[in-house]
Design a protein around this motif. Structure first.
Motif, PDB file in Angstrom:
ATOM      1  N   LEU A 184     -18.992 -29.336   5.480  1.00  0.00           N
ATOM      2  CA  LEU A 184     -19.737 -29.774   4.310  1.00  0.00           C
ATOM      3  C   LEU A 184     -19.484 -31.241   3.993  1.00  0.00           C
ATOM      4  CD1 LEU A 184     -19.277 -26.677   1.985  1.00  0.00           C
ATOM      5  CD2 LEU A 184     -21.156 -27.202   3.511  1.00  0.00           C
ATOM      6  N   ALA A 185     -18.870 -31.963   4.912  1.00  0.00           N
ATOM      7  CA  ALA A 185     -18.579 -33.372   4.642  1.00  0.00           C
ATOM      8  C   ALA A 185     -19.867 -34.152   4.472  1.00  0.00           C
ATOM      9  CB  ALA A 185     -17.774 -33.965   5.799  1.00  0.00           C
ATOM     10  N   ALA A 186     -19.889 -35.013   3.464  1.00  0.00           N
ATOM     11  CA  ALA A 186     -21.090 -35.816   3.217  1.00  0.00           C
ATOM     12  C   ALA A 186     -21.163 -36.905   4.268  1.00  0.00           C
ATOM     13  CB  ALA A 186     -21.030 -36.417   1.822  1.00  0.00           C
ATOM     14  N   SER A 187     -22.041 -36.746   5.228  1.00  0.00           N
ATOM     15  CA  SER A 187     -22.102 -37.726   6.305  1.00  0.00           C
ATOM     16  C   SER A 187     -23.416 -37.590   7.060  1.00  0.00           C
ATOM     17  CB  SER A 187     -20.944 -37.529   7.284  1.00  0.00           C
ATOM     18  OG  SER A 187     -21.033 -36.278   7.906  1.00  0.00           O
ATOM     19  N   THR A 188     -23.707 -38.599   7.861  1.00  0.00           N
ATOM     20  CA  THR A 188     -24.832 -38.525   8.780  1.00  0.00           C
ATOM     21  C   THR A 188     -24.275 -38.596  10.183  1.00  0.00           C
ATOM     22  OG1 THR A 188     -25.112 -40.928   8.706  1.00  0.00           O
ATOM     23  CG2 THR A 188     -26.449 -39.617   7.187  1.00  0.00           C
ATOM     24  N   TYR A 189     -25.061 -38.129  11.129  1.00  0.00           N
ATOM     25  CA  TYR A 189     -24.605 -38.131  12.512  1.00  0.00           C
ATOM     26  C   TYR A 189     -25.759 -38.517  13.420  1.00  0.00           C
ATOM     27  CZ  TYR A 189     -22.944 -36.675  17.028  1.00  0.00           C
ATOM     28  OH  TYR A 189     -22.575 -36.679  18.338  1.00  0.00           O
ATOM     29  N   VAL A 190     -25.520 -39.460  14.333  1.00  0.00           N
ATOM     30  CA  VAL A 190     -26.549 -39.919  15.251  1.00  0.00           C
ATOM     31  C   VAL A 190     -26.383 -39.220  16.586  1.00  0.00           C
ATOM     32  CG1 VAL A 190     -27.564 -41.900  16.418  1.00  0.00           C
ATOM     33  CG2 VAL A 190     -26.604 -42.174  14.130  1.00  0.00           C
ATOM     34  N   ASN A 191     -27.407 -38.563  17.046  1.00  0.00           N
ATOM     35  CA  ASN A 191     -27.359 -37.874  18.326  1.00  0.00           C
ATOM     36  C   ASN A 191     -28.752 -37.886  18.944  1.00  0.00           C
ATOM     37  OD1 ASN A 191     -26.136 -36.215  20.384  1.00  0.00           O
ATOM     38  ND2 ASN A 191     -27.319 -34.519  19.557  1.00  0.00           N
ATOM     39  N   SER A 192     -28.836 -38.248  20.239  1.00  0.00           N
ATOM     40  CA  SER A 192     -30.118 -38.291  20.951  1.00  0.00           C
ATOM     41  C   SER A 192     -31.134 -39.155  20.203  1.00  0.00           C
ATOM     42  CB  SER A 192     -30.668 -36.874  21.132  1.00  0.00           C
ATOM     43  OG  SER A 192     -29.768 -36.090  21.866  1.00  0.00           O
ATOM     44  N   GLU A 193     -30.657 -40.282  19.683  1.00  0.00           N
ATOM     45  CA  GLU A 193     -31.513 -41.250  19.002  1.00  0.00           C
ATOM     46  C   GLU A 193     -32.147 -40.696  17.722  1.00  0.00           C
ATOM     47  OE1 GLU A 193     -34.295 -42.632  21.860  1.00  0.00           O
ATOM     48  OE2 GLU A 193     -32.793 -43.714  23.024  1.00  0.00           O
ATOM     49  N   LYS A 194     -31.555 -39.657  17.138  1.00  0.00           N
ATOM     50  CA  LYS A 194     -31.997 -39.125  15.853  1.00  0.00           C
ATOM     51  C   LYS A 194     -30.816 -39.170  14.879  1.00  0.00           C
ATOM     52  CE  LYS A 194     -35.482 -35.945  17.685  1.00  0.00           C
ATOM     53  NZ  LYS A 194     -35.931 -34.530  17.753  1.00  0.00           N
ATOM     54  N   VAL A 195     -31.133 -39.373  13.602  1.00  0.00           N
ATOM     55  CA  VAL A 195     -30.098 -39.370  12.572  1.00  0.00           C
ATOM     56  C   VAL A 195     -30.155 -38.028  11.851  1.00  0.00           C
ATOM     57  CG1 VAL A 195     -29.222 -40.485  10.499  1.00  0.00           C
ATOM     58  CG2 VAL A 195     -30.283 -41.862  12.289  1.00  0.00           C
ATOM     59  N   HIS A 196     -29.026 -37.348  11.809  1.00  0.00           N
ATOM     60  CA  HIS A 196     -28.938 -36.044  11.164  1.00  0.00           C
ATOM     61  C   HIS A 196     -28.168 -36.145   9.858  1.00  0.00           C
ATOM     62  CE1 HIS A 196     -29.689 -35.124  15.394  1.00  0.00           C
ATOM     63  NE2 HIS A 196     -30.156 -33.949  15.008  1.00  0.00           N
ATOM     64  N   TYR A 197     -28.514 -35.283   8.916  1.00  0.00           N
ATOM     65  CA  TYR A 197     -27.807 -35.219   7.636  1.00  0.00           C
ATOM     66  C   TYR A 197     -27.333 -33.789   7.408  1.00  0.00           C
ATOM     67  CZ  TYR A 197     -26.873 -35.240   2.622  1.00  0.00           C
ATOM     68  OH  TYR A 197     -26.248 -35.110   1.397  1.00  0.00           O
ATOM     69  N   ILE A 198     -26.078 -33.644   6.969  1.00  0.00           N
ATOM     70  CA  ILE A 198     -25.523 -32.326   6.690  1.00  0.00           C
ATOM     71  C   ILE A 198     -25.732 -32.014   5.211  1.00  0.00           C
ATOM     72  CG2 ILE A 198     -23.484 -30.859   6.886  1.00  0.00           C
ATOM     73  CD1 ILE A 198     -22.321 -33.027   8.736  1.00  0.00           C
ATOM     74  N   VAL A 199     -26.470 -30.976   4.930  1.00  0.00           N
ATOM     75  CA  VAL A 199     -26.809 -30.615   3.552  1.00  0.00           C
ATOM     76  C   VAL A 199     -25.551 -30.259   2.766  1.00  0.00           C
ATOM     77  CG1 VAL A 199     -28.075 -29.003   2.084  1.00  0.00           C
ATOM     78  CG2 VAL A 199     -29.097 -29.812   4.229  1.00  0.00           C
ATOM     79  N   GLN A 200     -25.428 -30.829   1.553  1.00  0.00           N
ATOM     80  CA  GLN A 200     -24.306 -30.576   0.660  1.00  0.00           C
ATOM     81  C   GLN A 200     -24.708 -29.595  -0.437  1.00  0.00           C
ATOM     82  OE1 GLN A 200     -21.354 -32.583   1.528  1.00  0.00           O
ATOM     83  NE2 GLN A 200     -22.825 -32.597   3.204  1.00  0.00           N
ATOM     84  N   ALA A 201     -23.732 -28.958  -1.036  1.00  0.00           N
ATOM     85  CA  ALA A 201     -24.002 -28.093  -2.185  1.00  0.00           C
ATOM     86  C   ALA A 201     -24.651 -28.926  -3.285  1.00  0.00           C
ATOM     87  CB  ALA A 201     -22.707 -27.462  -2.686  1.00  0.00           C
ATOM     88  N   GLY A 202     -25.769 -28.472  -3.814  1.00  0.00           N
ATOM     89  CA  GLY A 202     -26.465 -29.196  -4.868  1.00  0.00           C
ATOM     90  C   GLY A 202     -27.595 -30.081  -4.366  1.00  0.00           C
ATOM     91  N   ASP A 203     -27.672 -30.296  -3.052  1.00  0.00           N
ATOM     92  CA  ASP A 203     -28.761 -31.100  -2.484  1.00  0.00           C
ATOM     93  C   ASP A 203     -30.099 -30.380  -2.619  1.00  0.00           C
ATOM     94  OD1 ASP A 203     -27.444 -33.373  -1.710  1.00  0.00           O
ATOM     95  OD2 ASP A 203     -27.064 -32.690   0.336  1.00  0.00           O
TER      96      ASP A 203
END
Length: 240
Positions: A184-203
Motif C-alpha cells: 500500500l506504499a504511496a508510489s508510482t512504478y515504471v515498467n515497460s514504458e508505462k507508469v503505474h500507480y498503487i491505489v491507496q485507501a481513500g483514493d
C-alpha cells in the motif's frame, strides 16, 4: 490392593499425558510467536511488479518473481550470512543467505553479485543487481525461501508470501518496505514504458485522475475499467 495400584498407575499416566499436551501447546505457541516475529520483520528484496507467484507451472515454481529494471538494487530481506555466491546455469548469478531461525533465502538471475561467501549481511544491505542471467526470459529477481537448508529438490521450500505478506501477479512491491505496508506504499512504478500507480485507501478515480493529469474517462479507458470501483493495492496505469 491390586485395584488401588491400578488406579494409581492410571492416574499417573493421565497426569503424564496432560503434561505432554501442555508442553506441546506451549511449544506450538512459541513457534507461532516466533513465526509472527519473523513475518513482521522481513522486507521485500527489490522494487518491481510481481510477475509470478509460488506454486505455479504445475507446482514447480518454488519462489516468486519480481520484474523490474536492469541493475535495480537487490537487498537482503533480513540479517544473515552469505552461504553461497556463484554463477549457476539455471539460476545465473545467484546468492544464498542464511538467516537466524533456520531460514535460507535465494536471489537469482542477478546481473551482478556484490557479496562473497561467508560475508555477514545486515537487513537492507545491497547484495546484487537485478538481471536476466541463467534460464531467464526477462529482467527479474527470482526469490525463494527455505526452512533449515536449500536442497536440489527444494523439499524445504516455503511460499515467500508467508514471510513477506500476501501479493499477486500485477501488484507492485517496493524493496525495503515491511510486509504490512509495502503493497500500500504511496508510489508510482515504471515498467515497460508505462507508469503505474498503487491505489491507496481513500483514493478515488477522480483524485487519481487529478494527480495524473487525466480525465476519469481516460483513466478508465486505459485501464479497461467498466465502473468507478477501485480497491486498495490495485495497480493502475496512469501514463503510457
Amino acid at each position: 490392593m491390586r485395584d488401588y495400584i491400578r488406579r494409581l498407575l492410571i492416574a499417573a499416566i493421565m497426569a503424564l499425558c496432560v503434561s505432554l499436551l501442555f508442553l506441546g501447546g506451549k511449544q506450538t505457541e512459541a513457534s507461532m510467536q516466533e513465526s509472527k516475529e519473523i513475518k513482521a520483520g522481513w522486507i521485500w528484496p527489490a522494487d518491481g511488479v510481481i510477475s509470478d507467484t509460488y506454486g505455479t507451472r504445475r507446482g514447480t515454481h518454488k519462489g516468486i518473481d519480481i520484474a523490474g529494471k536492469l541493475n535495480a538494487p537487490v537487498i537482503a530481506v533480513e540479517d544473515g550470512v552469505v552461504g553461497k555466491s556463484y554463477y549457476s546455469k539455471t539460476y545465473g548469478n545467484v546468492i544464498f543467505l542464511k538467516h537466524p531461525n533456520n531460514y535460507v533465502t535465494v536471489y537469482a538471475h542477478l546481473n551482478k553479485r556484490l557479496v562473497n561467501t561467508g560475508q555477514e549481511i545486515k537487513q537492507g544491505d545491497r547484495i546484487g543487481m537485478m538481471g536476466r542471467t541463467g534460464e531467464s526470459t526477462g529482467v527479474h529477481l527470482h526469490f525463494e525461501s527455505h526452512q533449515v537448508e536449500w536442497t536440489f529438490d527444494k523439499k524445504n521450500a516455503i511460499d515467500p508470501e508467508t514471510l513477506l505478506g500476501h501479493t499477486e501477479v500485477g501488484v507492485a512491491v517496493k524493496g525495503g518496505m515491511a510486509s504490512s505496508t509495502n503493497i500500500l506504499a504511496a508510489s508510482t512504478y515504471v515498467n515497460s514504458e508505462k507508469v503505474h500507480y498503487i491505489v491507496q485507501a481513500g483514493d478515488t478515480l477522480t483524485s487519481i485522475a487529478k494527480k495524473s493529469n487525466l480525465s476519469v474517462a481516460e483513466l478508465k479507458e486505459v485501464n479497461q475499467l467498466k465502473s468507478d470501483l477501485i480497491l486498495p493495492a490495485q495497480v493502475l496505469v496512469i501514463q503510457k
